[in-house]
Design an enzyme around this catalytic site. Structure first.
Site, PDB file in Angstrom:
ATOM      1  N   LYS A 191     -12.287 -15.674   5.359  1.00  0.00           N
ATOM      2  CA  LYS A 191     -12.742 -15.025   4.136  1.00  0.00           C
ATOM      3  C   LYS A 191     -12.059 -13.665   4.039  1.00  0.00           C
ATOM      4  O   LYS A 191     -12.492 -12.686   4.640  1.00  0.00           O
ATOM      5  CB  LYS A 191     -14.263 -14.815   4.102  1.00  0.00           C
ATOM      6  N   GLU A 228     -14.916  -5.303  14.662  1.00  0.00           N
ATOM      7  CA  GLU A 228     -14.060  -4.113  14.671  1.00  0.00           C
ATOM      8  C   GLU A 228     -14.452  -3.324  13.440  1.00  0.00           C
ATOM      9  O   GLU A 228     -14.162  -3.728  12.318  1.00  0.00           O
ATOM     10  CB  GLU A 228     -12.580  -4.520  14.655  1.00  0.00           C
ATOM     11  N   CYS A 280      -9.195   2.392  10.034  1.00  0.00           N
ATOM     12  CA  CYS A 280     -10.426   2.693  10.759  1.00  0.00           C
ATOM     13  C   CYS A 280     -10.178   3.571  11.975  1.00  0.00           C
ATOM     14  O   CYS A 280     -11.071   4.290  12.411  1.00  0.00           O
ATOM     15  CB  CYS A 280     -11.123   1.407  11.159  1.00  0.00           C
ATOM     16  N   GLU A 324     -17.126   8.566   8.271  1.00  0.00           N
ATOM     17  CA  GLU A 324     -15.832   7.973   7.951  1.00  0.00           C
ATOM     18  C   GLU A 324     -15.589   8.097   6.444  1.00  0.00           C
ATOM     19  O   GLU A 324     -16.368   7.596   5.639  1.00  0.00           O
ATOM     20  CB  GLU A 324     -15.790   6.511   8.374  1.00  0.00           C
TER      21      GLU A 324
END
Length: 487
Positions: free
Chosen positions: A181, A256, A290, A390
């Protein structure tokens, strides 16, 4: 404006279809998703979104194919992945154009980083598989490492091909079958990859692709009792939701997730090299990585010098049309991300951090598109939101320290632990600092990227590892076989 990549996908009929059991089929659901060119904010295509019924069909195909693929020879798996690798290289420009259009990557970056790194994951999966001891002996016990089963792979929009191959490569090498996906926000490179899998001769059901959103397709994969493992790259929030949905069926979940990586510049570092390279690393892919080192931790007595070097480095960046070869940084990938970055720049100002360069709004001359001014804050306190959250955009926080112990404490003062950087001429001292940082991957003095280096996080950055040997092992179960000979 017409785009060649859209015309290609339209003529092939792929925008309206998903890939199940070796065939391009129409999705059962009627939902569609608009895909926006982030450089213009124009809708350039619509794709069909799958449903829970499509997930069920894809999982059934993968389950049926698993019986044969899981016991296939290393040679046959290598042959397939070799063909996949070669086709990616042959179609590199198509992939680069798709990535530039779907998420705004500068075409030079798509060509030099996004696509080659994506291809490298397939090559490394082959390399590791060819040497891996799937059956070994230890203390009189036979240890068999076997494919875990059907794997649901959920990938993000920021490195679309790279994240797909980082999961598909080792999963297939291990003998697993997969249902992918990809992000519905950057689907073009995923559709091209599915065509690569078909053209490479993947047996029906070994690789399946179902476009869709998280609440529908992602949740259906996570919950499905015939899915043995979920691997997700995405936000920490998304990872938690997937893990919660997967818990009922006790499947393996590899995550992750987010990061707020530190870049500790030690007092003996070469600042003329360390600071510009640190800015480049933080702003790579327009900060949409990331593991981007978005906290630059520097000696307080060198703060003014660091600010000037960083300001000069930003002045050399070229923000603009991602399809221009002069551009170094295109727009951020979508409106939601643009709004998030703008909000967090405002938060930094409100918190009292000092702007070194950049700030709110678009760069001069760019009135349309999700363009962001590359922004650096100084006088950042470690507890400020811009130092803790973040942002996922070109926003760098410079944080001063008075001792190396304080620098390490600042580096570890985060809920995340994905990546980290350390700069210093004294390698022993740099290694000692790296050993104290709680992160899954630490770079000392900006080494080259290595697709064999395991990648993954501590704390809220996830669990499990991708890339190289450890990436293959994520997709394996361990079986111990004990024997007693007949008397």
């Amino acid at each position: 404006m017409k785009h060649a990549i859209i015309e290609r996908l339209t003529s092939a009929g792929h925008l309206d279809r998903i890939f199940i059991d070796g065939e391009w089929v129409r999705a059962e659901g009627q939902a569609r998703a608009a895909v926006t060119d982030p450089s213009s904010e124009d809708v350039v295509a619509e794709i069909a979104l799958g449903s829970r019924q499509d997930v069920a069909a894809a999982v059934a195909a993968a389950r049926a194919a698993f019986a044969g693929w899981s016991v296939s020879s290393i040679q046959s798996r290598t042959a397939l992945l070799d063909r996949v690798h070669q086709l990616i290289l042959e179609r590199a420009e198509l992939f680069a154009e798709a990535i530039s259009l779907e998420m705004g990557a500068a075409i030079s970056v798509a060509r030099s980083a996004q696509v080659p790194a994506g291809a490298a994951h397939i090559r490394v999966a082959c390399d590791v598989m060819s040497r891996y001891p799937f059956v070994s002996q230890r203390d009189g016990i036979t240890i068999a490492r076997e494919a875990i089963g059907v794997c649901g792979l959920i990938t993000p929009w920021n490195w679309p091909l790279y994240q797909i191959t980082a999961k598909v490569g080792p999963a297939l090498a291990a003998g697993c079958t997969v249902v992918l996906k990809p992000s519905e926000l950057s689907p073009f490179s995923a559709l091209l990859f599915a065509q690569v899998m078909q053209d490479a001769g993947a047996p029906p059901g070994v690789f399946n692709l179902v476009n869709g959103d998280g609440p529908e397709v992602g949740a259906a994969l996570a919950e499905h009792p015939d899915v043995d493992m979920i691997s997700i790259t995405g936000s920490t929030r998304a990872g938690v939701l997937v893990a919660q949905a997967a818990a009922v069926t006790v499947k393996r979940v590899a995550q992750e997730l987010g990061g707020k990586s530190p870049n500790v510049i030690l007092p003996d570092a070469d600042f003329a090299r360390a600071v510009p390279a640190g800015v480049a690393a933080a702003f790579r892919n327009v900060g949409q990585s990331c593991s981007a080192p978005t906290r630059m931790i520097v000696p307080r007595e060198r703060l003014a010098e660091v600010e000037q070097i960083a300001r000069d480095a930003v002045a050399r960046l070229v923000v603009g049309d991602p399809r221009s070869v002069q551009t170094t940084h295109g727009p951020v990938a979508n409106r939601a991300q643009f709004n998030r970055v703008q909000d967090m720049i405002g938060v930094g100002i409100d918190e009292g951090a000092r702007l070194v360069c950049g700030g709110p709004g678009r760069p001069a001359g760019l009135e349309r598109g999700f363009y962001v001014r590359p922004t650096i804050f100084s006088d950042v306190h470690p507890k400020m939101r811009i130092a803790q959250e973040e942002i996922f955009g070109p926003v760098l926080s410079i944080i001063a320290y008075d001792s190396v112990d304080e620098a390490v404490a600042i580096a570890n003062d985060t809920i995340y632990g994905l990546g980290a950087h350390v700069q210093g001429r004294d390698l022993d001292a740099a290694r000692a600092v790296a050993a104290r940082i709680r992160a899954g991957q630490v770079h000392i003095n900006y080494p080259a990227w290595n697709a064999h280096a395991p990648f993954g996080g501590y704390k809220h950055s996830g669990n499990g590892r991708e890339y190289g040997l450890e990436g293959l092992e994520e997709y394996l179960e361990t079986k111990a076989i004990l024997e007693h000979g007949e008397e």
